[in-house]
Design an enzyme around this catalytic site. Structure first.
Site, PDB file in Angstrom:
ATOM      1  N   THR A   1      14.361 -14.734  -2.366  1.00 38.67           N
ATOM      2  CA  THR A   1      14.912 -15.084  -1.398  1.00 38.67           C
ATOM      3  C   THR A   1      14.543 -15.184   0.006  1.00 38.67           C
ATOM      4  OG1 THR A   1      16.627 -13.626  -1.138  1.00 38.67           O
ATOM      5  CG2 THR A   1      17.026 -15.299  -3.107  1.00 38.67           C
TER       6      THR A   1
ATOM      7  N   SER B   1      -3.297   2.918   6.741  1.00 42.05           N
ATOM      8  CA  SER B   1      -2.927   1.495   6.724  1.00 42.05           C
ATOM      9  C   SER B   1      -2.788   1.194   5.488  1.00 42.05           C
ATOM     10  CB  SER B   1      -3.778   0.893   7.432  1.00 42.05           C
ATOM     11  OG  SER B   1      -3.712  -0.540   7.391  1.00 42.05           O
TER      12      SER B   1
ATOM     13  N   GLU C   1       4.632  10.933  13.880  1.00 45.71           N
ATOM     14  CA  GLU C   1       3.492  10.488  12.831  1.00 45.71           C
ATOM     15  C   GLU C   1       2.288  11.428  12.895  1.00 45.71           C
ATOM     16  OE1 GLU C   1       2.872   6.223  12.969  1.00 45.71           O
ATOM     17  OE2 GLU C   1       4.342   6.176  14.608  1.00 45.71           O
TER      18      GLU C   1
END
Length: 839
Positions: free
Chosen positions: A692, A324, A517
């Protein structure tokens, strides 16, 4: 800090003199041509065409070329796809519907061939959740139509960066698409065409050059989100490593024979979950941000806009299964206390919903930027080193394997097989990066009466042609199977059976492309095995990297010991407890053919089905647009202030239109413009810049107060396809109160997905209790002329960078509206001018 890895510098063998002379003449002629042609970049003209053109600006003086070891090329293409109304891929949360854009998504490609052009390999990394088998097969079709058999499924790898904030709906099997209500054609087509285009660009840019490999450690770039499962691995094995995650980043650096830098590809394990499940902006997450930082650093003269750089910098996935980016770790959000170590729960009764991972920043944008910069800083260190120059052959090996019944030889000499796919209970519990549903927790090794009943009496009866036998459930133990996806085949397959097993070789570098994974230790084991096999077949000092989420998605691969823990990763290891050993033995057996260039002797294996035409698509089209009387598309609703300082946010809102009418691939929805020479507006930022944000709101899309998750999405699909509506929340309430009881089996009531006896006692009971409904809330398909028009608003934010020069600026919105006849018309809106005062 982990142990630093020292690298040696190799000296390349000189090429023939003729290659040197001809290469020099070619580059000299090219340099002269570039000088006379000149260079001009008209920003406004490009936006009016709706396309940002590629700009490759050669230096004014070209260094004398030196012989290269390979033919190399790199390419990048915008693959952003739909930015509104589409579910996001990753968290499996139906409520996470895109409502705007923060960072565009890109496909980045490198191609490497030997100098004789006899063998070449392609590696593509895409800013999406993961690779898709249907997308790869369609990309290969397009490549073979253009190049013949030069490129095929055997020498092309497509890998996902694992951003959890990209659009969903581009897979060939149904489970991964339930939260997006099936396939999304806009997403699928964009990925297919964009990946193909990035390969074409890399092909057209191929030139003689050199490759270098280097490594270094990323400081505080990740943590293990399932440490209790990692502790199941043997202590002696764990003691060989300083950390329970891998810290090392590996870079492959591309340099033309004239010394010009053209690209860099890195592999590092960390999830693309810095942006959390509350995010509704399309984003490439920490990897995409790192890529943008590196590409901006490598800009050449004339390259002033993000996404338009000629240098390609890719940050690809590795063995990130249990890794993580939320480096502060998980806590109970209501109390601030630690979550349960094994189950990741909080409170009484224990629930996963309040156990969340955090950090390292103050919010998800800050955390994304920090983790991206930590990867970026390490990549700069590696790039500035000499590294190891690659020499030797270019090769590939590939095989299709039926992972639902792959043989595995155990240490005791017995042979077992993998299982047909299945998802465990703890899959529904989610992770500390994105907690799951209802009363599911991590580390569940036993089912419950409620969900076993829902599985057997509703899911199996409706979507399985054949009910799973007892042996199937036994095969997966200690995983309690919640979703028997290997038998779920209506309206088509819910999980793949045939997977790609593939490796690439470039000199001493071996890339293991894995279809899922791998956890930290699973990745370490298989990399060590491949390195040992490569040495045995004569490769000196091999460097092995693992490219996760490649070619086809099969969820997770844990070690057998971690599988016993049945955390989220183990519950999502879909082919059962012997999955890792099956991959370990298959990949190891293919190293010899890879290294000795005997890959053609490897059997192709059973080909996967291409079922693109069978997919269901339930996402409605974008409605026609409208604006209030007296207003025009692009008119300002709320204008900017007159003055902003560095670090402040300039905001403007417009009467807008649905961005799905024009995805503006290679272009932009917005521009921040600076007034120069008192007359000319120059674009300085576009919609892929970090500063942005583009947000769209029609007052309807994305609003849902009811808890929704992957389990509820499965019943949404069943409702949409089979006209059967299961009230899961009511069923849970009855279960908690001891009232969830079936007086007779639904086995005799449901045949081939159709209710054949609605007057039975069980159906009457469930209907009276409000658990089952039929033909409920079905909507008719409307023609285009009958579609309601929608008023939507667009808000554009620009955070003024600290180093932004003082001057006059404005914000521009590029939109496209559709009328009820289906005609799409472009328009432009401008904010008022405002002043920026530099710090």
């Amino acid at each position: 800090m982990g142990k630093k890895k020292e690298v040696d510098t190799f000296v390349s063998t000189p090429s023939l003199a003729c290659r040197f002379v001809f290469g020099f003449l070619f580059l000299a002629i090219l340099a002269g041509a570039c000088f006379f042609v000149g260079y001009e970049f008209g920003v406004m003209d490009i936006f009016s065409k709706g396309k940002l053109e590629d700009n490759v600006v050669d230096p004014d003086t070209v260094p004398e070329p030196t012989p290269g070891n390979y033919l190399i090329g790199v390419g990048r293409t915008d693959v952003t796809g739909p930015i509104v109304q589409v579910n996001m891929m990753g968290y499996a949360n139906p409520s996470q519907i895109a409502q705007g854009l923060h960072q565009r998504l890109y496909s980045r490609t490198f191609i490497v061939s030997d100098l004789q052009n006899k063998s070449r390999v392609v590696f593509v990394t895409v800013d999406n959740g993961m690779a898709s088998q249907i997308v790869k097969l369609e990309v290969i079709k397009k490549l073979q139509a253009k190049y013949g058999n030069m490129y095929n499924e055997r020498n092309v790898v497509i890998s996902g960066t694992h951003s959890h904030s990209g659009p969903a709906g581009y897979f060939q099997t149904l489970l991964i698409e339930v939260t997006s209500l099936g396939a999304v054609k806009e997403t699928t087509d964009t990925f297919i065409n964009g990946i193909f285009d990035s390969i074409v660009k890399a092909h057209s840019n191929m030139r003689e050059g050199k490759l270098f490999v280097g490594t270094d450690d990323v400081v505080e770039g990740n943590i293990n989100r399932s440490p209790s499962a990692y502790l199941h691995d043997p202590e002696g094995e764990r003691e060989k490593y300083n950390f329970n995650t891998e810290q090392e980043m590996t870079m492959l650096k591309f340099q033309a024979s004239n010394g010009q830098p053209i690209g860099a590809f890195t592999w590092f394990p960390v999830h693309g979950t810095s942006m959390n499940f509350s995010n509704h902006l399309i984003s490439s997450d920490n990897r995409g941000r790192a890529s943008a930082l590196f590409e901006k650093m490598m800009r050449k003269p004339g390259e002033e806009l993000s996404g338009n750089e000629s240098f390609v910098a890719a940050f690809a996935s590795a063995n990130l299964g249990d890794v993580s980016p939320r480096t502060k770790g998980p806590i109970c959000v209501d109390t601030g206390k630690s979550c349960d170590f094994a189950k990741s729960t909080c409170g009484v009764p224990p629930r996963v919903q309040k156990c969340n991972g955090f950090g390292p920043g103050v919010d998800m944008f800050d955390s994304t930027d920090i983790i991206a910069n930590r990867q970026f800083e390490t990549s700069k260190l590696i790039y500035n080193k000499t590294g190891v120059e690659l020499e030797g052959s270019v090769g590939w090996v590939h095989q299709y394997v039926d992972m639902s019944k792959a043989p595995v030889k155990l240490d005791d000499g017995t042979t077992v097989t993998t299982c047909k796919p299945g998802m465990g209970y703890s899959f529904a519990a989610g992770t500390t990066d994105g907690p799951g549903a209802f009363d599911f927790t991590q580390s569940m090794t036993e089912g419950t009466f409620l969900w076993d009943t829902v599985r057997d009496e509703i899911i199996v009866k409706v979507v399985c042609s054949t009910p799973p036998p007892t042996e199937y459930y036994d095969c997966h133990r200690p995983k309690p199977v919640l979703l028997p996806t290997g038998y779920m085949d209506k309206p088509y397959a819910w999980h793949p059976h045939i997977v790609d097993v593939q490796m690439l070789k470039i000199g001493q570098l071996i890339i293991i492309a894995v279809p899922g994974e791998f956890t930290t230790m699973a990745g370490r084991r298989i990399k060590d095995a491949i390195a040992k096999e490569a040495i045995r077949f004569g490769v000196h000092n091999p460097k092995v990297v693992l490219a996760g989420l490649s070619n086809v998605y099969t969820h997770y691969i844990t070690t057998p010991e971690e599988y016993e823990a049945q955390r989220y990763e183990g519950a999502s290891t879909i082919f059962g407890p012997h999955t890792f050993q099956a991959y370990y033995q298959t990949y190891s057996s293919l190293v010899g053919p890879l290294v000795t260039a005997k890959q053609d002797n490897v059997s192709r294996g059973p080909a996967p089905d291409n079922i693109l035409s069978e997919q269901i698509q339930l996402l409605p089209p974008p409605f026609p647009d409208r604006v209030p009387d007296g207003k025009n598309f692009g008119d300002v609703i709320t204008d900017v202030n007159s003055t902003y300082k560095s670090g402040e946010k300039a905001t403007v809102s417009f009467y807008g239109a649905n961005p799905r009418h024009n995805m503006k691939l290679g272009s932009t929805y917005l521009a921040v413009e600076q007034l120069v020479n008192k007359t000319t507006w120059k674009t300085v930022y576009v919609d892929t810049d970090w500063s942005t944000i583009f947000q769209w709101d029609d007052g309807v899309s994305g609003s849902n107060a009811v808890e929704r998750n992957v389990i509820t999405a499965i019943f949404d699909i069943i409702h949409s396809v089979f006209d059967i509506h299961f009230e899961y929340e009511k069923a849970m309430q009855l279960y908690d109160e001891g009232e969830f009881q079936l007086t007779e089996s639904l086995n005799d009531l449901i045949n081939d997905g159709v209710i054949i006896n609605r007057r039975s006692r069980a159906i009457q009971d469930l209907t009276r209790l409000g658990v089952l409904r039929f033909n409920a809330d079905k909507t008719n398909t409307l023609s285009l002329k009958e579609l309601p028009t929608v008023e939507s608003h667009v808000t554009i934010d620009w955070w003024v960078p600290d180093d932004q020069p003082s001057g006059t600026y404005r914000i521009t919105y590029y939109g496209d509206h559709k009328d009820q006849a289906g005609t799409v018309t472009s328009f432009v809106g401008h904010s008022s001018q405002f002043q920026v005062q530099a710090a």
